[in-house]
Motif scaffolding. Structure first.
Motif, PDB file in Angstrom:
ATOM      1  N   LEU A  39      13.767  24.169 -22.798  1.00 30.50           N
ATOM      2  CA  LEU A  39      12.840  23.232 -22.130  1.00 30.50           C
ATOM      3  C   LEU A  39      13.528  22.532 -20.960  1.00 30.50           C
ATOM      4  N   ASP A  40      14.784  22.120 -21.185  1.00 28.58           N
ATOM      5  CA  ASP A  40      15.529  21.457 -20.111  1.00 28.58           C
ATOM      6  C   ASP A  40      15.694  22.407 -18.925  1.00 28.58           C
ATOM      7  N   ALA A  43      12.528  22.630 -17.008  1.00 30.01           N
ATOM      8  CA  ALA A  43      12.320  21.427 -16.192  1.00 30.01           C
ATOM      9  C   ALA A  43      13.207  21.493 -14.944  1.00 30.01           C
ATOM     10  N   GLU A  44      14.485  21.905 -15.130  1.00 30.38           N
ATOM     11  CA  GLU A  44      15.392  22.034 -13.967  1.00 30.38           C
ATOM     12  C   GLU A  44      14.862  23.061 -12.981  1.00 30.38           C
ATOM     13  N   GLU A  46      11.915  23.536 -12.334  1.00 27.42           N
ATOM     14  CA  GLU A  46      10.647  23.006 -11.826  1.00 27.42           C
ATOM     15  C   GLU A  46       9.484  23.963 -12.083  1.00 27.42           C
ATOM     16  N   ARG A  48       6.040  25.354 -12.990  1.00 22.76           N
ATOM     17  CA  ARG A  48       4.705  24.761 -12.777  1.00 22.76           C
ATOM     18  C   ARG A  48       3.835  24.901 -14.020  1.00 22.76           C
ATOM     19  N   ALA A  90       9.417  16.404 -26.154  1.00 27.09           N
ATOM     20  CA  ALA A  90       9.803  16.982 -24.858  1.00 27.09           C
ATOM     21  C   ALA A  90       8.739  17.970 -24.370  1.00 27.09           C
ATOM     22  N   SER A  93       5.760  15.812 -23.190  1.00 31.59           N
ATOM     23  CA  SER A  93       5.961  15.081 -21.926  1.00 31.59           C
ATOM     24  C   SER A  93       6.507  16.000 -20.829  1.00 31.59           C
ATOM     25  N   PHE A  94       6.565  17.301 -21.082  1.00 37.50           N
ATOM     26  CA  PHE A  94       7.031  18.233 -20.043  1.00 37.50           C
ATOM     27  C   PHE A  94       6.164  18.026 -18.797  1.00 37.50           C
ATOM     28  N   PRO A  95       6.784  17.932 -17.606  1.00 33.99           N
ATOM     29  CA  PRO A  95       6.003  17.512 -16.432  1.00 33.99           C
ATOM     30  C   PRO A  95       5.111  18.601 -15.825  1.00 33.99           C
ATOM     31  N   ALA A 206       0.592  17.029 -13.000  1.00 34.58           N
ATOM     32  CA  ALA A 206       1.563  16.244 -13.783  1.00 34.58           C
ATOM     33  C   ALA A 206       1.012  14.837 -14.023  1.00 34.58           C
TER      34      ALA A 206
END
Ligand code: COA
Length: 256
Positions: A39-40, A43-44, A46, A48, A90, A93-95, A206
């Motif tokens: 997941l991290d 997120a790094e 980005e 969509r 996580a 709340s993932f963007p 988001a």
């Protein structure tokens, strides 16, 4: 990520696959950590859109790893619960939107992962349940909170109290999944949905996600107090007066 979780990204769409098919993708500690790392990374990168699914023909995720849980004492159980909670928070709340592609069994922690996602697409072979009661426990990764929100209080109580395992079509009727597709069309459908989401304005998506998540924040007492304040504040407005007068006069209201 490691041997039990795969990660790919293509055209802004990241896919995380739980890859322990011989154990029906049950989540042991190693897999939970690997999922969190994936997941991290998404997120790094980005991403969509994020898709979460399970490897093999049978399971999305057959739950927390029962062989690990069997002998846990209270403090180890707390640690394990925390790992699962952190992961699902996580996801929630993932963007960017997260889609659960439910390709088979989703029990216990597997159902809870799906509940943390923005939307759930199920193969007609999916079977879903908060089955913890059969093990003498309760959902421990958010199921008691997120399930009632999704399907309503009574349905959630029935699913949790009886540990029912519902097939994809029933799950759809209950509002537990958004749609059901033929098994061999699952990933095509998820790809289409993901591509469409990836073409939407990312900041707005988001923001929409964060705003919708906000609607679930806070204890019920705060929500009830908010409702009471807001309800009260409507008294004295034109529409409140007009609506009530119109009712009493047996005519259509003329709202502002
Ligand atoms: N934790 C640990 N191992 C699990 C597991 C779990 N949640 N779910 C399945 N497995 C393992 C089985 O022990 C078996 O391992 P083995 O081959 O080493 O014996 C393997 O995965 C295959 O499962 P099996 O039960 O033989 O497959 P099945 O097709 O007969 O049944 C299920 C599939 C999903 C119906 C059944 O495995 C099941 O009920 N699992 C538990 C689901 C559950 O209660 N989850 C909530 C946990 S909180």
């Amino acid at each position: 990520m490691n041997d039990t979780v795969r990660y790919e990204i293509d055209g802004g769409v990241a896919t995380i696959t739980v890859d322990r098919p011989d154990k029906l993708n049950a989540l042991n500690v190693e897999t939970l950590h690997a999922l969190r790392d994936a997941l991290d990374t998404a997120a790094e990168d980005e991403a969509r859109v994020l898709v979460i699914t399970g490897a093999g023909e049978k399971a999305f995720v057959a739950g927390a790893d029962i062989s690990h849980m069997k002998d846990l004492g209270p403090s180890e159980a707390h640690e394990y619960a925390t790992l699962g909670h952190d992961l699902i928070e996580a996801i929630e709340s993932f963007p960017a939107p997260v889609i659960a592609a439910i390709n088979g069994y989703a029990f216990g922690g597997g159902a809870e992962i799906a509940l943390g996602c923005d939307m759930r697409v199920a193969s007609e072979r999916a079977i879903i349940g908060q089955t913890e009661i059969d093990l003498g426990i309760i959902p421990g990764w958010g199921g008691t909170q997120r399930l009632p929100r999704l399907v309503g209080d009574e349905v959630a109580r029935r699913l949790i109290y009886f540990g029912d395992r519902v097939d994809a079509s029933d799950a759809n009727e209950l509002g537990l999944v958004g749609e059901v597709v033929a098994h061999d069309e699952l990933y095509d459908r998820v790809d289409d949905l993901a591509a469409e989401l990836a073409s939407q304005p990312a900041f707005a998506l988001a923001a929409a996600k964060e705003a919708i998540n906000q609607s679930h924040e806070g204890p019920q007492a705060a929500g009830l107090a908010f409702e009471r304040r807001t309800w009260t504040s409507l008294f004295g407005t034109h529409d409140q007066r007009e609506g009530m007068e119109a009712f009493l006069a047996d005519r259509e209201p003329d709202f502002e």
